[in-house]
Scaffold this motif. Sequence first.
Motif, PDB file in Angstrom:
ATOM      1  N   LEU A 173       1.007  -1.235  -0.068  1.00 33.13           N
ATOM      2  CA  LEU A 173       0.141  -0.040  -0.021  1.00 33.13           C
ATOM      3  C   LEU A 173       0.962   1.384   0.002  1.00 33.13           C
ATOM      4  O   LEU A 173       0.606   2.170  -0.802  1.00 33.13           O
ATOM      5  N   ILE A 174       1.789   1.232   0.662  1.00 30.27           N
ATOM      6  CA  ILE A 174       2.579   2.256   0.810  1.00 30.27           C
ATOM      7  C   ILE A 174       3.730   2.396  -0.454  1.00 30.27           C
ATOM      8  O   ILE A 174       3.438   3.770  -0.853  1.00 30.27           O
ATOM      9  N   ALA A 175       3.815   1.416  -0.791  1.00 30.67           N
ATOM     10  CA  ALA A 175       4.571   1.616  -2.345  1.00 30.67           C
ATOM     11  C   ALA A 175       3.778   2.109  -3.285  1.00 30.67           C
ATOM     12  O   ALA A 175       4.141   2.907  -4.326  1.00 30.67           O
ATOM     13  N   GLU A 176       2.466   1.875  -3.404  1.00 24.44           N
ATOM     14  CA  GLU A 176       1.760   2.228  -4.331  1.00 24.44           C
ATOM     15  C   GLU A 176       1.179   3.495  -4.340  1.00 24.44           C
ATOM     16  O   GLU A 176       0.883   4.426  -5.280  1.00 24.44           O
ATOM     17  N   HIS A 177       0.824   3.905  -2.816  1.00 27.57           N
ATOM     18  CA  HIS A 177       0.146   5.224  -2.774  1.00 27.57           C
ATOM     19  C   HIS A 177       0.904   6.181  -2.032  1.00 27.57           C
ATOM     20  O   HIS A 177       0.558   7.313  -1.677  1.00 27.57           O
ATOM     21  N   GLY A 178       1.930   5.893  -1.333  1.00 24.42           N
ATOM     22  CA  GLY A 178       3.180   6.693  -0.774  1.00 24.42           C
ATOM     23  C   GLY A 178       2.521   7.471   0.431  1.00 24.42           C
ATOM     24  O   GLY A 178       1.900   7.048   1.089  1.00 24.42           O
ATOM     25  N   GLU A 179       2.691   9.014   0.272  1.00 19.67           N
ATOM     26  CA  GLU A 179       1.916   9.671   1.574  1.00 19.67           C
ATOM     27  C   GLU A 179       0.706   9.552   1.572  1.00 19.67           C
ATOM     28  O   GLU A 179       0.210  10.085   2.656  1.00 19.67           O
ATOM     29  N   THR A 180      -0.076   9.544   0.598  1.00 19.21           N
ATOM     30  CA  THR A 180      -1.501   9.261   0.656  1.00 19.21           C
ATOM     31  C   THR A 180      -2.108   8.098   1.857  1.00 19.21           C
ATOM     32  O   THR A 180      -2.828   8.288   2.745  1.00 19.21           O
TER      33      THR A 180
END
Length: 280
Positions: free
Chosen positions: A219-226
């Motif tokens: 999830l972090i890799a795909e959406h980063g700061e979001t």
Amino acid sequence: MVKRSAVLVYGVLAYLLFFVTFLHAIAFVGGFVVPRQIDGEPGQPLGLALAIDLCLLSVFAVQHSVMARPWFKAWLTRFIPREIERSTYVACASLALQLLFWQWQPLGGRVWEVEDPAGRAALWTGFASGWGLVLVVTFLINHFDLFGLRQVWLAFRGTPYTRVPFTMPGPYRMVRHPLYLGFLLAFWMTPTMTATHLFFAAVTTAYILVAIQFEERDLIAEHGETYQAYRSRVPMIVPGRTSRATMPTAGGAATPGPSATEAAIRERRKAHANDATAAF
């Protein structure tokens, strides 16, 4: 028309298998109704029983994780209609659990026994609440899409499949993984904790915690700061932390609020919710 009818029948049978397995899981863990339960008289030497149980849990974990990966779905749909991919996953997960129920080996021993009636009632309430939370969250997400019925029904009608719009319903505003929270309550809330039950609860908890790390890394890799913003506001699995609408970044700017976060991660969250619930 015959092919579409066969797809519908396949999906309904897979769902019925899930439904029976879900009820069986409640009885198996709770220790009632079904003949073979999580606890019982040991029938094998301790080392062999542990090895068998660990293998059974590993079969479920591997099936549950590998078949949920996009690369496996892409490979599988080269051989079966895309409309029954979800039903096939549900059926295989249910069969893996049925194998576990059939071959499970009790270990014996008792870790704790709560005799106070109020304490027993509280623990049984927690047990029932855990299973209830799991079921309620599936309906908040879209129960019938989650377990493949919507896909085969649309195929039967000749209607193209469209993704279900996903929002962050109540439980997802309290914890990031309410489904896993429900399973943990169901597995740990018992007035009689045997060595067998403790082993089952500990291994499944370890699996859940490892699975969450992989899911959140994706999830972090795909959406980063979001997703980081959502992650910073909402606790992982234990409710209680106060939410905030925005989180400052290192440069001082505010990251997206809840609505932006929901819009950006809704499809990925749906996929991970699918992984978490399909076996039950």
